[in-house]
Motif scaffolding. Sequence first.
Motif, PDB file in Angstrom:
ATOM      1  N   PRO A 241       0.828  -1.214   0.000  1.00 56.09           N
ATOM      2  CA  PRO A 241       0.000   0.000   0.000  1.00 56.09           C
ATOM      3  C   PRO A 241       0.861   1.262   0.000  1.00 56.09           C
ATOM      4  O   PRO A 241       1.864   1.329   0.714  1.00 56.09           O
ATOM      5  CB  PRO A 241      -0.834  -0.105   1.264  1.00 56.09           C
ATOM      6  N   ASP A 242       0.439   2.237  -0.772  1.00 63.28           N
ATOM      7  CA  ASP A 242       1.248   3.421  -1.015  1.00 63.28           C
ATOM      8  C   ASP A 242       0.524   4.679  -0.542  1.00 63.28           C
ATOM      9  O   ASP A 242      -0.617   4.925  -0.921  1.00 63.28           O
ATOM     10  CB  ASP A 242       1.554   3.521  -2.513  1.00 63.28           C
ATOM     11  N   ASP A 243       1.228   5.489   0.266  1.00 61.05           N
ATOM     12  CA  ASP A 243       0.663   6.744   0.765  1.00 61.05           C
ATOM     13  C   ASP A 243       1.134   7.957  -0.033  1.00 61.05           C
ATOM     14  O   ASP A 243       0.970   9.093   0.417  1.00 61.05           O
ATOM     15  CB  ASP A 243       1.050   6.942   2.243  1.00 61.05           C
ATOM     16  N   SER A 244       1.719   7.729  -1.206  1.00 60.50           N
ATOM     17  CA  SER A 244       2.289   8.844  -1.959  1.00 60.50           C
ATOM     18  C   SER A 244       1.276   9.929  -2.315  1.00 60.50           C
ATOM     19  O   SER A 244       1.603  11.124  -2.215  1.00 60.50           O
ATOM     20  CB  SER A 244       2.981   8.325  -3.221  1.00 60.50           C
ATOM     21  N   PRO A 245       0.060   9.607  -2.763  1.00 56.71           N
ATOM     22  CA  PRO A 245      -0.890  10.689  -3.055  1.00 56.71           C
ATOM     23  C   PRO A 245      -1.129  11.608  -1.861  1.00 56.71           C
ATOM     24  O   PRO A 245      -1.121  12.841  -1.998  1.00 56.71           O
ATOM     25  CB  PRO A 245      -2.166   9.936  -3.464  1.00 56.71           C
ATOM     26  N   SER A 246      -1.308  11.033  -0.668  1.00 53.95           N
ATOM     27  CA  SER A 246      -1.547  11.870   0.503  1.00 53.95           C
ATOM     28  C   SER A 246      -0.272  12.578   0.947  1.00 53.95           C
ATOM     29  O   SER A 246      -0.314  13.734   1.399  1.00 53.95           O
ATOM     30  CB  SER A 246      -2.115  11.036   1.660  1.00 53.95           C
ATOM     31  N   ASP A 247       0.895  11.941   0.799  1.00 55.24           N
ATOM     32  CA  ASP A 247       2.156  12.593   1.173  1.00 55.24           C
ATOM     33  C   ASP A 247       2.432  13.807   0.293  1.00 55.24           C
ATOM     34  O   ASP A 247       2.875  14.856   0.787  1.00 55.24           O
ATOM     35  CB  ASP A 247       3.317  11.605   1.074  1.00 55.24           C
ATOM     36  N   VAL A 248       2.190  13.670  -1.027  1.00 58.42           N
ATOM     37  CA  VAL A 248       2.399  14.806  -1.921  1.00 58.42           C
ATOM     38  C   VAL A 248       1.431  15.936  -1.567  1.00 58.42           C
ATOM     39  O   VAL A 248       1.817  17.111  -1.499  1.00 58.42           O
ATOM     40  CB  VAL A 248       2.219  14.380  -3.391  1.00 58.42           C
ATOM     41  N   ARG A 249       0.173  15.586  -1.320  1.00 54.04           N
ATOM     42  CA  ARG A 249      -0.820  16.610  -0.984  1.00 54.04           C
ATOM     43  C   ARG A 249      -0.468  17.305   0.332  1.00 54.04           C
ATOM     44  O   ARG A 249      -0.542  18.546   0.437  1.00 54.04           O
ATOM     45  CB  ARG A 249      -2.200  15.959  -0.898  1.00 54.04           C
ATOM     46  N   LEU A 250      -0.061  16.523   1.343  1.00 57.79           N
ATOM     47  CA  LEU A 250       0.304  17.108   2.632  1.00 57.79           C
ATOM     48  C   LEU A 250       1.547  17.987   2.507  1.00 57.79           C
ATOM     49  O   LEU A 250       1.654  19.023   3.167  1.00 57.79           O
ATOM     50  CB  LEU A 250       0.547  16.000   3.654  1.00 57.79           C
ATOM     51  N   GLY A 251       2.476  17.569   1.658  1.00 51.19           N
ATOM     52  CA  GLY A 251       3.678  18.368   1.463  1.00 51.19           C
ATOM     53  C   GLY A 251       3.365  19.720   0.858  1.00 51.19           C
ATOM     54  O   GLY A 251       3.897  20.751   1.296  1.00 51.19           O
ATOM     55  N   ILE A 252       2.479  19.741  -0.151  1.00 47.18           N
ATOM     56  CA  ILE A 252       2.099  21.006  -0.786  1.00 47.18           C
ATOM     57  C   ILE A 252       1.304  21.877   0.177  1.00 47.18           C
ATOM     58  O   ILE A 252       1.522  23.096   0.266  1.00 47.18           O
ATOM     59  CB  ILE A 252       1.301  20.725  -2.071  1.00 47.18           C
ATOM     60  N   GLU A 253       0.397  21.266   0.928  1.00 47.69           N
ATOM     61  CA  GLU A 253      -0.384  22.029   1.905  1.00 47.69           C
ATOM     62  C   GLU A 253       0.519  22.619   2.987  1.00 47.69           C
ATOM     63  O   GLU A 253       0.312  23.764   3.429  1.00 47.69           O
ATOM     64  CB  GLU A 253      -1.446  21.129   2.539  1.00 47.69           C
ATOM     65  N   SER A 254       1.524  21.871   3.394  1.00 45.59           N
ATOM     66  CA  SER A 254       2.451  22.369   4.409  1.00 45.59           C
ATOM     67  C   SER A 254       3.243  23.565   3.883  1.00 45.59           C
ATOM     68  O   SER A 254       3.450  24.555   4.599  1.00 45.59           O
ATOM     69  CB  SER A 254       3.406  21.251   4.847  1.00 45.59           C
TER      70      SER A 254
END
Length: 284
Positions: A241-254
């Motif tokens: 399982p891959d969390d990349s979509p949420s990690d990219v989104r969280l990174g941009i939001e941060s």
Amino acid sequence: MAGTPEATVWRTFPYVSYLRAYEPLDAFDDSQQMRILSQRSRARHETEVLERSDAVRRLVRAVSDPFPHNSTDLVRVLHHPGPDGITTRLYCPNQLAVRTSLAAESLGETVQGPLVDVLLPEVAREAHAARIDPDSFADSLAKLHTRSATWGVPFGWFVLMHEDDQTEVIEEDGRVLTVRLSAPVQQCIERARHAAAALALAAPELDLLDELTDLVAWMEVFSPSAVLELDYGPVADLVYPDDSPSDVRLGIESLADGDMTGAAAAYRRLAGRWIPIRQLARAS
């Protein structure tokens, strides 16, 4: 492990991922519709086997020539549930002739010296160019339905997808053959624009901003009813399982919130997941 033909041909290729745009039948001209209708009943796994088997045959020819020779262009079929609960059938032509032309051009720009002529002999390139109809080539180039990436998934592609989007996991004997995420193209455009706006203010120097701008321009040529599919390919077995979509989104939001600690943490998670895979491209 014997496995199915699909699993066998999947293991013969490097890690290649795809971003595909699927459109309704009425988005294509008459000749394209006829080709689509002749293939619409074929199962997806059969299409994957046909494509990879054909690629193997081209690579093992006695004379070096990786280009397709007047073969029927394959069409992928996607069954995607709409907001009303009704599943629609959408289509993505493989456009192999134009994609191999672009791949050959890219190889010529990255590989220097006589190796290019070994891999892509001039006589093979000239014969391929002669087989292509200029009008259909121009049309396909203007509306290329498939993008590909080797040894990983570009981070910009993850901006287009969320973890709760339609997900299909293809497994066999404990091995993940691929994972496919899909979402309406209009939704993907909105996600890309929102992320690009945030990056333009918070981190305009990032390459990801240019990547998203290019992706939006590409997506806008398709029907508003189109659906985008991110196909991980064999690399899914290493990350899912891959969390990349949420990690990219969280990174941009941060970044947008000025939270450098949160942005750095998201990037570390992404780097820890994908840099080892990209390093495989240089492994002996």
